[in-house]
Design a protein around this motif. Structure first.
Motif, mmCIF file in Angstrom:
data_model
loop_
_atom_site.group_PDB
_atom_site.id
_atom_site.type_symbol
_atom_site.label_atom_id
_atom_site.label_comp_id
_atom_site.label_asym_id
_atom_site.label_seq_id
_atom_site.Cartn_x
_atom_site.Cartn_y
_atom_site.Cartn_z
ATOM 1 N N ARG A 170 -10.519 6.141 -11.847
ATOM 2 C CA ARG A 170 -9.261 6.004 -11.112
ATOM 3 C C ARG A 170 -8.568 7.357 -10.947
ATOM 4 N N ARG A 171 -8.597 8.162 -12.002
ATOM 5 C CA ARG A 171 -7.967 9.475 -11.934
ATOM 6 C C ARG A 171 -8.693 10.363 -10.916
ATOM 7 N N ALA A 172 -10.028 10.293 -10.904
ATOM 8 C CA ALA A 172 -10.803 11.089 -9.947
ATOM 9 C C ALA A 172 -10.512 10.641 -8.517
ATOM 10 N N CYS A 173 -10.443 9.349 -8.296
ATOM 11 C CA CYS A 173 -10.173 8.843 -6.945
ATOM 12 C C CYS A 173 -8.755 9.173 -6.505
ATOM 13 N N ALA A 174 -7.829 9.204 -7.437
ATOM 14 C CA ALA A 174 -6.442 9.536 -7.089
ATOM 15 C C ALA A 174 -6.330 10.975 -6.594
ATOM 16 N N GLN A 175 -7.280 11.828 -6.986
ATOM 17 C CA GLN A 175 -7.254 13.226 -6.570
ATOM 18 C C GLN A 175 -7.871 13.434 -5.185
ATOM 19 N N LEU A 176 -8.480 12.386 -4.637
ATOM 20 C CA LEU A 176 -9.097 12.482 -3.319
ATOM 21 C C LEU A 176 -8.044 12.351 -2.230
ATOM 22 N N SER A 177 -8.406 12.801 -1.046
ATOM 23 C CA SER A 177 -7.506 12.630 0.096
ATOM 24 C C SER A 177 -7.447 11.146 0.463
ATOM 25 N N GLN A 178 -6.450 10.782 1.219
ATOM 26 C CA GLN A 178 -6.296 9.391 1.665
ATOM 27 C C GLN A 178 -7.529 8.953 2.462
ATOM 28 N N GLN A 179 -8.040 9.830 3.315
ATOM 29 C CA GLN A 179 -9.210 9.507 4.124
ATOM 30 C C GLN A 179 -10.434 9.243 3.243
#
Length: 184
Positions: A122-131
């Motif tokens: 979840r933390r890794a995905c939160a660091q991704l752009s919205q796209q």
């Protein structure tokens, strides 16, 4: 099945062409099954090995340097998966199922490890752009969306979905939390 070269099939598969994946699977499944038979692997284990081999191909499409040598790559990868399965099988200790029937709850450390992995993801995905987050959500939706649906939803060409997915997953793997999990 089209009469395409392995290089052409891999090129189209990397672009997300479903027909190319179907042709690859139709053309080379018997090779994978033959290698499994050579290692005396049968039943559901053949399907497990086959699935692992195709996933390895998806993950390594960009690293295949000689596409015309794909049969050899599939044979080697299948052999390695068969040996991994056999090593794992030799580590298992057969027991009567009644011995462990009361242990329906997972061990505390397994629960903790699972929670840590989920938190890291979840933390890794939160660091991704919205796209990137939207792309991953569509790719891992249940049931999975087709590339055509993803293209229409995100407004991106079908041919860019695969490369975008690869770059997005590379960004996820490079986050410190996921890198630590992969190293451990």
């Amino acid at each position: 099945m089209r009469d395409e070269s392995p290089a052409r099939l891999l090129e189209n598969a990397a672009r997300g062409a479903e027909w190319a994946w179907r042709d690859l699977v139709a053309r080379y499944s018997s090779l994978i099954h033959a290698v499994c038979r050579q290692h005396r692997i049968g039943g559901a284990d053949v399907q497990d090995v086959s699935g692992a081999v195709w996933l390895q191909l998806v993950a390594n499409l960009a690293q295949i340097r000689e596409p015309d040598a794909l049969p050899g790559w599939l044979r080697t990868t299948t052999r390695n998966e068969c040996l991994r399965l056999l090593r794992h099988r030799n580590r298992q200790i057969p027991t009567e199922s009644t011995t462990f029937a009361d242990s329906a709850t997972p061990a505390p450390d397994a629960t903790l490890i699972g929670a840590e992995r989920l938190f890291a993801a979840r933390r890794a995905c939160a660091q991704l752009s919205q796209q990137d987050r939207e792309l991953l959500a569509l790719l891992f939706d249940d049931p999975p969306k087709s590339y055509r649906e993803i293209s229409a939803t995100l407004g991106i060409p079908i041919g860019s979905i695969g490369p975008s997915r690869a770059r997005c997953l590379a960004r996820v793997r490079s986050t410190p939390a996921i890198a630590a999990l992969l190293a451990g």
